[in-house]
Design a protein around this motif. Structure first.
Motif, PDB file in Angstrom:
ATOM      1  N   ARG A   1       0.991  -1.271   0.010  1.00  0.00           N
ATOM      2  CA  ARG A   1       0.018   0.141  -0.201  1.00  0.00           C
ATOM      3  C   ARG A   1       1.041   1.402   0.054  1.00  0.00           C
ATOM      4  NH1 ARG A   1      -5.359   1.497   3.460  1.00  0.00           N
ATOM      5  NH2 ARG A   1      -5.375   3.641   2.687  1.00  0.00           N
ATOM      6  N   ALA A   2       1.939   1.225   0.535  1.00  0.00           N
ATOM      7  CA  ALA A   2       3.011   2.391   0.714  1.00  0.00           C
ATOM      8  C   ALA A   2       3.788   2.373  -0.339  1.00  0.00           C
ATOM      9  CB  ALA A   2       3.641   2.358   2.167  1.00  0.00           C
ATOM     10  N   MET A   3       3.802   1.484  -1.447  1.00  0.00           N
ATOM     11  CA  MET A   3       4.818   1.719  -2.335  1.00  0.00           C
ATOM     12  C   MET A   3       4.934   2.975  -3.067  1.00  0.00           C
ATOM     13  SD  MET A   3       3.865  -0.779  -5.666  1.00  0.00           S
ATOM     14  CE  MET A   3       3.175  -1.996  -5.155  1.00  0.00           C
ATOM     15  N   ASN A   4       3.996   3.860  -3.384  1.00  0.00           N
ATOM     16  CA  ASN A   4       4.145   4.960  -3.912  1.00  0.00           C
ATOM     17  C   ASN A   4       5.216   6.024  -3.363  1.00  0.00           C
ATOM     18  OD1 ASN A   4       2.404   4.376  -5.926  1.00  0.00           O
ATOM     19  ND2 ASN A   4       0.595   5.242  -5.032  1.00  0.00           N
ATOM     20  N   SER A   5       5.444   5.873  -1.950  1.00  0.00           N
ATOM     21  CA  SER A   5       6.090   6.910  -1.383  1.00  0.00           C
ATOM     22  C   SER A   5       7.305   6.206  -0.546  1.00  0.00           C
ATOM     23  CB  SER A   5       5.305   7.525  -0.069  1.00  0.00           C
ATOM     24  OG  SER A   5       4.140   8.008  -0.414  1.00  0.00           O
ATOM     25  N   LEU A   6       7.410   4.906  -0.448  1.00  0.00           N
ATOM     26  CA  LEU A   6       8.427   4.379   0.029  1.00  0.00           C
ATOM     27  C   LEU A   6       8.714   2.813  -0.120  1.00  0.00           C
ATOM     28  CD1 LEU A   6       7.296   2.564   2.734  1.00  0.00           C
ATOM     29  CD2 LEU A   6       7.436   4.935   3.795  1.00  0.00           C
ATOM     30  N   THR A   7       9.920   2.275  -0.206  1.00  0.00           N
ATOM     31  CA  THR A   7      10.241   0.968  -0.138  1.00  0.00           C
ATOM     32  C   THR A   7      10.570   0.308   0.932  1.00  0.00           C
ATOM     33  OG1 THR A   7      11.322   1.737  -2.591  1.00  0.00           O
ATOM     34  CG2 THR A   7      11.837  -0.489  -1.547  1.00  0.00           C
ATOM     35  N   VAL A   8      10.005  -1.002   1.137  1.00  0.00           N
ATOM     36  CA  VAL A   8      10.234  -1.594   2.544  1.00  0.00           C
ATOM     37  C   VAL A   8      10.958  -3.037   2.302  1.00  0.00           C
ATOM     38  CG1 VAL A   8       8.864  -2.731   4.343  1.00  0.00           C
ATOM     39  CG2 VAL A   8       8.065  -0.735   3.381  1.00  0.00           C
ATOM     40  N   ASP A   9      12.011  -3.103   2.892  1.00  0.00           N
ATOM     41  CA  ASP A   9      12.556  -4.417   3.124  1.00  0.00           C
ATOM     42  C   ASP A   9      12.520  -5.000   4.389  1.00  0.00           C
ATOM     43  OD1 ASP A   9      14.159  -3.981   0.541  1.00  0.00           O
ATOM     44  OD2 ASP A   9      15.607  -2.513   1.444  1.00  0.00           O
ATOM     45  N   ILE A  10      11.906  -6.153   4.187  1.00  0.00           N
ATOM     46  CA  ILE A  10      11.550  -7.057   5.521  1.00  0.00           C
ATOM     47  C   ILE A  10      12.200  -7.941   5.790  1.00  0.00           C
ATOM     48  CG2 ILE A  10       9.675  -8.316   6.513  1.00  0.00           C
ATOM     49  CD1 ILE A  10       7.513  -6.797   4.425  1.00  0.00           C
ATOM     50  N   ALA A  11      12.850  -8.314   6.866  1.00  0.00           N
ATOM     51  CA  ALA A  11      13.708  -9.172   7.290  1.00  0.00           C
ATOM     52  C   ALA A  11      13.181  -9.849   8.467  1.00  0.00           C
ATOM     53  CB  ALA A  11      15.206  -8.893   7.411  1.00  0.00           C
ATOM     54  N   CYS A  12      13.504 -11.197   8.905  1.00  0.00           N
ATOM     55  CA  CYS A  12      13.135 -11.886   9.903  1.00  0.00           C
ATOM     56  C   CYS A  12      14.099 -12.418  11.050  1.00  0.00           C
ATOM     57  CB  CYS A  12      12.006 -12.939   9.630  1.00  0.00           C
ATOM     58  SG  CYS A  12      11.612 -14.025  11.031  1.00  0.00           S
ATOM     59  N   ALA A  13      14.305 -12.056  12.132  1.00  0.00           N
ATOM     60  CA  ALA A  13      15.489 -12.842  13.043  1.00  0.00           C
ATOM     61  C   ALA A  13      15.180 -12.719  14.317  1.00  0.00           C
ATOM     62  CB  ALA A  13      16.752 -12.053  12.631  1.00  0.00           C
ATOM     63  N   ASP A  14      15.532 -13.778  15.077  1.00  0.00           N
ATOM     64  CA  ASP A  14      14.965 -13.845  16.311  1.00  0.00           C
ATOM     65  C   ASP A  14      13.738 -13.426  16.811  1.00  0.00           C
ATOM     66  OD1 ASP A  14      17.851 -14.158  16.765  1.00  0.00           O
ATOM     67  OD2 ASP A  14      18.466 -12.198  16.642  1.00  0.00           O
ATOM     68  N   GLY A  15      12.746 -13.816  16.161  1.00  0.00           N
ATOM     69  CA  GLY A  15      11.343 -13.648  16.570  1.00  0.00           C
ATOM     70  C   GLY A  15      10.723 -12.037  16.275  1.00  0.00           C
ATOM     71  N   LYS A  16      11.543 -11.343  15.564  1.00  0.00           N
ATOM     72  CA  LYS A  16      11.186 -10.146  15.287  1.00  0.00           C
ATOM     73  C   LYS A  16      11.000 -10.008  13.669  1.00  0.00           C
ATOM     74  CE  LYS A  16      12.464  -8.180  19.434  1.00  0.00           C
ATOM     75  NZ  LYS A  16      11.015  -8.533  20.194  1.00  0.00           N
ATOM     76  N   PHE A  17      10.327  -9.083  13.121  1.00  0.00           N
ATOM     77  CA  PHE A  17      10.365  -8.476  11.764  1.00  0.00           C
ATOM     78  C   PHE A  17      11.128  -7.164  11.671  1.00  0.00           C
ATOM     79  CE2 PHE A  17       6.503 -11.374  11.457  1.00  0.00           C
ATOM     80  CZ  PHE A  17       7.137 -12.176  10.497  1.00  0.00           C
ATOM     81  N   SER A  18      12.101  -7.101  11.019  1.00  0.00           N
ATOM     82  CA  SER A  18      12.703  -5.655  10.888  1.00  0.00           C
ATOM     83  C   SER A  18      12.116  -5.285   9.465  1.00  0.00           C
ATOM     84  CB  SER A  18      14.240  -5.963  10.967  1.00  0.00           C
ATOM     85  OG  SER A  18      14.695  -4.688  10.579  1.00  0.00           O
ATOM     86  N   CYS A  19      11.785  -3.953   9.404  1.00  0.00           N
ATOM     87  CA  CYS A  19      11.301  -3.397   8.057  1.00  0.00           C
ATOM     88  C   CYS A  19      12.157  -2.172   8.180  1.00  0.00           C
ATOM     89  CB  CYS A  19       9.850  -3.093   8.189  1.00  0.00           C
ATOM     90  SG  CYS A  19       8.826  -4.413   8.542  1.00  0.00           S
ATOM     91  N   VAL A  20      12.957  -2.344   7.079  1.00  0.00           N
ATOM     92  CA  VAL A  20      13.781  -0.906   6.630  1.00  0.00           C
ATOM     93  C   VAL A  20      12.739  -0.169   5.726  1.00  0.00           C
ATOM     94  CG1 VAL A  20      15.825  -0.006   5.900  1.00  0.00           C
ATOM     95  CG2 VAL A  20      15.974  -2.136   7.348  1.00  0.00           C
ATOM     96  N   LEU A  21      12.430   0.881   6.086  1.00  0.00           N
ATOM     97  CA  LEU A  21      11.756   1.872   5.093  1.00  0.00           C
ATOM     98  C   LEU A  21      12.593   2.885   4.410  1.00  0.00           C
ATOM     99  CD1 LEU A  21       9.519   0.726   7.212  1.00  0.00           C
ATOM    100  CD2 LEU A  21       8.240   2.616   6.617  1.00  0.00           C
ATOM    101  N   SER A  22      12.526   2.955   3.086  1.00  0.00           N
ATOM    102  CA  SER A  22      13.601   4.004   2.528  1.00  0.00           C
ATOM    103  C   SER A  22      12.506   4.836   1.503  1.00  0.00           C
ATOM    104  CB  SER A  22      14.423   3.248   1.422  1.00  0.00           C
ATOM    105  OG  SER A  22      15.292   2.229   2.363  1.00  0.00           O
ATOM    106  N   SER A  23      12.968   5.987   1.457  1.00  0.00           N
ATOM    107  CA  SER A  23      12.127   7.015   0.765  1.00  0.00           C
ATOM    108  C   SER A  23      12.345   6.790  -0.952  1.00  0.00           C
ATOM    109  CB  SER A  23      12.361   8.401   1.023  1.00  0.00           C
ATOM    110  OG  SER A  23      13.615   8.650   0.689  1.00  0.00           O
ATOM    111  N   ASN A  24      11.342   6.783  -1.714  1.00  0.00           N
ATOM    112  CA  ASN A  24      11.212   6.557  -3.146  1.00  0.00           C
ATOM    113  C   ASN A  24      11.961   7.914  -3.332  1.00  0.00           C
ATOM    114  OD1 ASN A  24      10.304   4.210  -3.111  1.00  0.00           O
ATOM    115  ND2 ASN A  24       8.328   4.992  -3.717  1.00  0.00           N
ATOM    116  N   ILE A  25      12.458   7.973  -4.864  1.00  0.00           N
ATOM    117  CA  ILE A  25      13.115   9.317  -5.505  1.00  0.00           C
ATOM    118  C   ILE A  25      12.271  10.295  -5.347  1.00  0.00           C
ATOM    119  CG2 ILE A  25      14.407  10.010  -7.402  1.00  0.00           C
ATOM    120  CD1 ILE A  25      15.522   7.180  -8.009  1.00  0.00           C
TER     121      ILE A  25
END
Length: 100
Positions: free
Chosen positions: A25-49
């Motif tokens: 849903r947010a792809m117009n404004s940002l890019t999300v990289d989702i990773a999973c480790a140690d029982g947690k999801f880490s989402c790195v949100l980066s602004s689009n150009i």
């Protein structure tokens, strides 16, 4: 200038598909990289150009809201699925489509 924000979600509270839906849903404004480790999801949100800082911060805020919204919808769907199936089963049991 590219901005980034990292959000962490507990796997016991959130489903991966919920994070994916919010990211989509947010792809117009940002890019999300989702990773999973140690029982947690880490989402790195980066602004689009071309996305300014204020718009990026609003998109991050909306992402958080969407994650909660989609998680609650998922939870509600899971909890009510047996009742929905019962209602549909009863509704279609009297159609006469199947001979007894």
């Amino acid at each position: 200038m590219r901005q980034e924000a990292t959000l962490v979600f507990d796997q016991q509270l959130y489903e991966a598909q919920v994070l994916q839906k919010a990211a989509y849903r947010a792809m117009n404004s940002l890019t999300v990289d989702i990773a999973c480790a140690d029982g947690k999801f880490s989402c790195v949100l980066s602004s689009n150009i071309g996305v300014e800082e204020h718009s990026f911060l609003l998109a991050v805020q909306e992402f958080k809201k969407d994650v909660i919204d989609y998680q609650l919808r998922h939870q509600l769907n899971t909890e009510t699925l047996p009742i929905k199936n019962l209602i549909l089963g009863l509704a279609f049991s009297k159609t006469g489509l199947i001979s007894e």
